[in-house]
Design an enzyme around this catalytic site. Structure first.
Site, PDB file in Angstrom:
ATOM      1  N   CYS A  54      11.603  -6.990 -13.101  1.00 66.14           N
ATOM      2  CA  CYS A  54      10.756  -8.276 -12.802  1.00 66.14           C
ATOM      3  C   CYS A  54       9.705  -8.737 -14.033  1.00 66.14           C
ATOM      4  O   CYS A  54       9.552  -7.981 -14.922  1.00 66.14           O
ATOM      5  CB  CYS A  54      10.198  -8.050 -11.379  1.00 66.14           C
ATOM      6  SG  CYS A  54       8.593  -6.935 -11.780  1.00 66.14           S
ATOM      7  N   HIS A 105       2.692   2.504  -4.632  1.00 67.48           N
ATOM      8  CA  HIS A 105       2.320   3.926  -5.224  1.00 67.48           C
ATOM      9  C   HIS A 105       0.794   3.794  -5.855  1.00 67.48           C
ATOM     10  O   HIS A 105       0.685   3.969  -6.937  1.00 67.48           O
ATOM     11  CB  HIS A 105       3.441   4.341  -6.150  1.00 67.48           C
ATOM     12  CG  HIS A 105       4.641   4.692  -5.411  1.00 67.48           C
ATOM     13  ND1 HIS A 105       5.738   4.481  -6.239  1.00 67.48           N
ATOM     14  CD2 HIS A 105       5.120   5.167  -4.371  1.00 67.48           C
ATOM     15  CE1 HIS A 105       7.016   4.917  -5.304  1.00 67.48           C
ATOM     16  NE2 HIS A 105       6.225   5.292  -4.218  1.00 67.48           N
ATOM     17  N   SER A 120       0.487  -1.315  -9.479  1.00 66.08           N
ATOM     18  CA  SER A 120       0.090  -1.121  -8.231  1.00 66.08           C
ATOM     19  C   SER A 120      -1.621  -0.595  -8.137  1.00 66.08           C
ATOM     20  O   SER A 120      -2.154   0.076  -7.245  1.00 66.08           O
ATOM     21  CB  SER A 120       0.864   0.069  -7.500  1.00 66.08           C
ATOM     22  OG  SER A 120       1.024   1.066  -8.211  1.00 66.08           O
ATOM     23  N   SER A 123       3.930   6.267  -9.626  1.00 64.58           N
ATOM     24  CA  SER A 123       4.103   4.725  -9.931  1.00 64.58           C
ATOM     25  C   SER A 123       5.148   4.724 -11.058  1.00 64.58           C
ATOM     26  O   SER A 123       4.586   5.098 -12.225  1.00 64.58           O
ATOM     27  CB  SER A 123       2.779   4.226 -10.121  1.00 64.58           C
ATOM     28  OG  SER A 123       3.005   2.933 -10.709  1.00 64.58           O
ATOM     29  N   SER A 124       6.214   4.400 -10.770  1.00 64.03           N
ATOM     30  CA  SER A 124       7.381   4.119 -11.679  1.00 64.03           C
ATOM     31  C   SER A 124       6.882   3.249 -12.957  1.00 64.03           C
ATOM     32  O   SER A 124       6.678   3.992 -14.031  1.00 64.03           O
ATOM     33  CB  SER A 124       8.739   3.654 -11.151  1.00 64.03           C
ATOM     34  OG  SER A 124       9.405   3.550 -12.183  1.00 64.03           O
ATOM     35  N   ASN A 125       6.208   2.269 -12.639  1.00 65.23           N
ATOM     36  CA  ASN A 125       5.849   1.268 -13.855  1.00 65.23           C
ATOM     37  C   ASN A 125       4.691   1.603 -14.630  1.00 65.23           C
ATOM     38  O   ASN A 125       4.496   1.554 -15.713  1.00 65.23           O
ATOM     39  CB  ASN A 125       5.717  -0.271 -13.027  1.00 65.23           C
ATOM     40  CG  ASN A 125       4.223  -0.197 -12.626  1.00 65.23           C
ATOM     41  OD1 ASN A 125       3.347  -0.699 -13.076  1.00 65.23           O
ATOM     42  ND2 ASN A 125       4.341  -0.231 -11.183  1.00 65.23           N
ATOM     43  N   GLU A 164      12.725   2.024  -3.846  1.00 65.22           N
ATOM     44  CA  GLU A 164      13.393   0.959  -4.173  1.00 65.22           C
ATOM     45  C   GLU A 164      15.090   1.070  -4.287  1.00 65.22           C
ATOM     46  O   GLU A 164      15.993   0.389  -3.608  1.00 65.22           O
ATOM     47  CB  GLU A 164      12.557   0.049  -5.332  1.00 65.22           C
ATOM     48  CG  GLU A 164      13.379  -1.282  -5.652  1.00 65.22           C
ATOM     49  CD  GLU A 164      12.863  -1.868  -6.925  1.00 65.22           C
ATOM     50  OE1 GLU A 164      11.673  -1.650  -7.110  1.00 65.22           O
ATOM     51  OE2 GLU A 164      13.641  -2.103  -7.795  1.00 65.22           O
ATOM     52  N   CYS A 194       0.537  -6.680  -9.500  1.00 63.15           N
ATOM     53  CA  CYS A 194       1.302  -7.843  -9.804  1.00 63.15           C
ATOM     54  C   CYS A 194       1.535  -8.810  -8.556  1.00 63.15           C
ATOM     55  O   CYS A 194       1.091  -8.568  -7.530  1.00 63.15           O
ATOM     56  CB  CYS A 194       2.824  -7.146 -10.148  1.00 63.15           C
ATOM     57  SG  CYS A 194       3.495  -6.295  -8.543  1.00 63.15           S
TER      58      CYS A 194
HETATM   59  S1  SF4 Z   1       6.614  -4.488  -9.898  1.00 60.68           S
HETATM   60 FE1  SF4 Z   1       7.649  -4.534  -7.882  1.00 60.68          FE
HETATM   61  S2  SF4 Z   1       6.350  -5.357  -6.403  1.00 60.68           S
HETATM   62 FE2  SF4 Z   1       5.536  -5.877  -8.366  1.00 60.68          FE
HETATM   63  S3  SF4 Z   1       6.666  -7.999  -8.971  1.00 60.68           S
HETATM   64 FE3  SF4 Z   1       7.818  -6.269  -9.751  1.00 60.68          FE
HETATM   65  S4  SF4 Z   1       9.326  -5.942  -8.067  1.00 60.68           S
HETATM   66 FE4  SF4 Z   1       7.751  -7.058  -7.188  1.00 60.68          FE
END
Ligand code: SF4
Length: 402
Positions: A285, A87, A376, A314-316, A179, A57
């Site tokens: 985000c 991560h 990530s 990695s959470s996302n 975070e 990202c």
């Molecule tokens: S995932 Fe985290 S690092 Fe990536 S744009 Fe969103 S807030 Fe920023």
């Protein structure tokens, strides 16, 4: 005499100098090729369909670039990073190879600080750091290179406002995530301000029940410990709440939590007084949102199974796998090495901590596989997975449809 700048957060203007290294470490010609063909790679009866949004990202891009620039800017200095820059094990390994010391390797932050001198350089990762960590580094007087993502800074601005206006920040996140810890520290930047962290809808329902029953503070505290601020009193400190998020949470869950709590406060205080007791703003985000929407898009396109690539912490990435696993067989893998063969794959099931091995993951005959990666995950790791899947069928890239 001019004072040396000790705090940086806007890059060093060395971007062109580090591009060859970034390209060598993270680029994938295969991913470029798939993207140029509208996200499709078709080889005989095997179709790989790449998500519209995937991988690095803007915040991660910036943090990684900034770390490489830092190495170039301060070649002779000792370089540290507070914890993982992002991560992803491959990116972190690369930083170690570049001589960056990980303060998180020490038993505690305090112990790690004992190794940092004023002439050293410390990188703050994309997730940010707590206020007490930042203050400790400032006391040492070391050079600080802050790569905190702008979307995280936006959350901090809002929880700081909550604190200023006497609202307790209720943060949808994981209390042990870097975070969320950093955000929580900003929510209590003023005396008497508080935070409570809720992980999911189940915990949100606990908050709703507590507010409906008007009581049971000690059971409530037992349920949530340690995810609240010191001296937090739910009877007193849930009277006015402001919602915030860890930016990488499942956006549908964040929205549902917001709606549920709004409903509770509406019933408690009525429409006219709602704003005096309940605030919210959108803190997922856009990069997280786009990647989650892209998985939905893949699922709607009719894939047979999904491979999600990214760090297990990695959470996302975990949330991308969670969305997919509701609808198709989904395999969250760390890299191509997890694909042992067309028969066996090592992956982390949704909600589990440990990797397991699944058999017969790749069905025989025509198959369409959805492919995505967390914010990530570098492109070269995605390209390696695509190649590995082809190898499992004994197909070669040269046989791909043009
Ligand atoms: S995932 Fe985290 S690092 Fe990536 S744009 Fe969103 S807030 Fe920023």
């Amino acid at each position: 005499m001019k004072q040396e700048t000790r705090y940086f957060r806007k890059g060093f203007g060395l971007k062109s100098g580090i591009q060859p290294e970034l390209r060598r470490d993270y680029h994938s010609a295969l991913v470029d090729r798939i993207q140029a063909r509208e996200g499709l790679l078709v080889v005989h009866d095997l179709t790989l369909r790449l998500a519209v949004e995937f991988g690095f990202c803007y915040g991660v891009d910036r943090a990684v670039e900034y770390a490489y620039e830092t190495r170039k800017k301060f070649p002779g200095r000792k370089l540290f990073i507070i914890g993982e820059i992002i991560h992803n094990p491959h990116v972190n390994r690369r930083l170690r190879e570049m001589g960056v010391g990980f303060m998180s390797d020490a038993a505690s932050f305090e112990e790690a600080l004992e190794r940092v001198r004023s002439e050293d350089v410390v990188i703050i990762p994309a997730f940010g750091a707590t206020t007490s960590e930042m203050e400790a580094l400032a006391r040492i007087g070391c050079i600080r290179v802050d790569t905190t993502c702008g979307s995280v800074l936006n959350v901090w601005k809002n929880v700081d406002r909550y604190s200023r206006e006497g609202f307790t920040s209720v943060i949808h996140g994981k209390y042990d995530h870097e975070e969320t810890k950093a955000t929580a520290s900003r929510a209590i930047s003023r005396p008497g301000s508080h935070f409570l962290i809720v992980r999911d809808m189940e915990e949100t329902e606990c908050v709703a029940r507590f507010l409906a029953n008007n009581g049971g503070a000690s059971a409530f505290l037992d349920r949530f410990r340690p995810a609240f601020s010191p001296r937090f009193d739910p009877d007193r400190d849930l009277d006015k709440i402001g919602l915030a998020n860890q930016t990488t949470m499942l956006s549908s869950e964040s929205l549902a939590i917001g709606a549920r709590l709004k409903q509770v406060y509406l019933a408690r205080y009525g429409e006219a007084d709602l704003r005096e007791h309940f605030r919210s703003f959108d803190t997922i985000c856009s990069a997280t949102q786009d990647r989650q929407d892209a998985v939905e898009g893949l699922l709607e396109s009719g894939i047979d199974l999904m491979v999600v690539i990214g760090g297990y912490n990695s959470s996302n990435t975990n949330h991308l796998a969670e969305i997919a696993a509701d609808r198709v067989p989904a395999f969250h893998i760390q890299d191509a090495l997890c694909i042992e063969s067309g028969e066996r794959i090592r992956h982390k099931p949704v909600g589990e901590q440990a990797e397991v091995t699944a058999s017969r993951w790749l069905p025989a005959g025509p198959v369409t596989i959805g492919l995505t990666a967390g914010a990530s995950t570098p492109n070269n790791k995605i390209g390696e997975v695509a190649e590995r899947i082809l190898q499992c069928r004994n197909y070669r890239l040269e046989e791909a449809c043009p």
